[in-house]
Write a protein that holds these residues in place. Structure first.
Motif, short mmCIF file in Angstrom:
data_model
loop_
_atom_site.label_atom_id
_atom_site.label_comp_id
_atom_site.label_asym_id
_atom_site.label_seq_id
_atom_site.Cartn_x
_atom_site.Cartn_y
_atom_site.Cartn_z
N LEU A 23 0.85 -1.21 0.05
CA LEU A 23 0.03 0.07 -0.04
C LEU A 23 0.73 1.24 0.01
O LEU A 23 0.70 2.22 -0.79
CB LEU A 23 -0.92 -0.28 1.21
CG LEU A 23 -1.98 1.26 1.41
CD1 LEU A 23 -2.83 1.22 0.14
CD2 LEU A 23 -2.78 1.00 2.51
N ASN A 27 0.37 0.19 -4.29
CA ASN A 27 -0.32 -0.93 -4.78
C ASN A 27 -1.48 -1.20 -3.69
O ASN A 27 -1.51 -0.87 -2.63
CB ASN A 27 0.61 -2.06 -4.72
CG ASN A 27 1.89 -1.81 -5.84
OD1 ASN A 27 1.69 -1.93 -6.85
ND2 ASN A 27 3.21 -1.49 -5.18
N ALA A 28 -2.26 -2.16 -4.25
CA ALA A 28 -3.30 -2.80 -3.24
C ALA A 28 -2.62 -3.60 -2.25
O ALA A 28 -1.54 -4.20 -2.43
CB ALA A 28 -4.34 -3.59 -4.14
N ASN A 47 2.16 -7.26 -3.58
CA ASN A 47 1.42 -6.75 -4.63
C ASN A 47 2.33 -5.88 -5.38
O ASN A 47 2.80 -4.87 -4.58
CB ASN A 47 -0.05 -6.16 -4.33
CG ASN A 47 -1.05 -6.51 -5.27
OD1 ASN A 47 -0.81 -6.86 -6.44
ND2 ASN A 47 -2.27 -6.21 -5.04
N ARG A 115 -15.84 -3.75 0.99
CA ARG A 115 -15.86 -2.67 -0.38
C ARG A 115 -17.53 -2.46 -0.96
O ARG A 115 -17.65 -0.92 -0.97
CB ARG A 115 -15.53 -3.45 -1.64
CG ARG A 115 -13.88 -3.43 -1.24
CD ARG A 115 -13.28 -4.24 -2.54
NE ARG A 115 -13.74 -3.71 -3.86
CZ ARG A 115 -13.25 -2.61 -4.57
NH1 ARG A 115 -11.99 -2.12 -3.81
NH2 ARG A 115 -13.40 -2.06 -5.65
N HIS A 154 -7.31 -1.84 3.49
CA HIS A 154 -8.14 -1.76 2.28
C HIS A 154 -9.10 -0.26 2.25
O HIS A 154 -9.28 -0.10 1.33
CB HIS A 154 -9.20 -3.14 2.23
CG HIS A 154 -8.25 -4.22 1.88
ND1 HIS A 154 -7.89 -4.56 0.58
CD2 HIS A 154 -7.86 -5.36 2.50
CE1 HIS A 154 -7.34 -5.67 0.44
NE2 HIS A 154 -6.95 -5.97 1.69
N ALA A 157 -6.47 2.07 1.08
CA ALA A 157 -6.33 1.77 -0.44
C ALA A 157 -7.62 2.22 -1.29
O ALA A 157 -7.26 2.62 -2.57
CB ALA A 157 -6.37 0.23 -0.79
N SER A 158 -8.77 2.12 -0.77
CA SER A 158 -10.16 2.49 -1.67
C SER A 158 -10.19 4.01 -1.60
O SER A 158 -10.87 4.74 -2.30
CB SER A 158 -11.33 1.98 -0.81
OG SER A 158 -11.51 2.72 0.18
#
Length: 165
Positions: A23, A27-28, A47, A115, A154, A157-158
């Motif tokens: 991250l 990257n994810a 990743n 998500r 996450h 990351a979003s």
């Protein structure tokens, strides 16, 4: 999950650290570790899809590396630890190379739920469990004690900055 050992959790914590590194590098947040039958860490990957190649998942990189560097007879006794349950592409690579057990910190179902709660669209590939793609592979996970840390990675990351419920 009851079948996770203290050693499993140690390796999963390393995977989460690799996900954080991914991250921070743009990257994810996914990281994975390949461990030999005697418990030796053979390889670590994170990743690398931030450059535009969406196939640069750590699980595929480990499978490719194992195909060249781990004897075929040893591969089924190796374990792949990963911060997130393998996607269909990675599950297939794992099975084709003949690697053994997969242990994951966060499940596909958890990631989909997170998500969705942030209003994000589904990805371009149908989300499947590892055993839906590779039914013969022993699988363990998720690790509830790592869920909040993964969720935060996450979320970051979003780009979601709203209130999480």
């Amino acid at each position: 999950m009851d079948d996770l050992t203290p050693d499993d959790l140690d390796h999963l914590r390393r995977c989460v650290a690799l996900a954080r590194e991914a991250l921070e590098a743009g990257n994810a947040p996914f990281g994975s570790v390949l461990v030999s039958p005697d418990g030796t860490v053979l390889r670590e990957e994170r990743n690398e899809e931030g450059g535009g190649d969406q196939t640069r998942h750590p699980e595929i990189e480990l499978a490719r590396w194992a195909a060249t560097n781990v004897a075929e007879a040893v591969r089924p006794r190796c374990t792949v630890y990963t911060s997130g349950e393998h996607c269909a592409m990675c599950s297939a690579a794992h099975a084709w190379v003949g690697l053994g057990r997969i242990v994951y910190a966060g499940s596909t179902a958890q990631l989909l739920e997170w998500r969705s709660s942030w209003g994000l669209a589904a990805g371009p590939v149908t989300p499947l469990t590892i055993n839906a793609v590779a039914p013969g592979i022993p699988v363990s996970g998720p690790a509830p004690e790592l869920a909040e840390e993964l969720r935060e990675l996450h979320r970051r990351a979003s780009g979601f900055g709203g209130c999480d419920e």
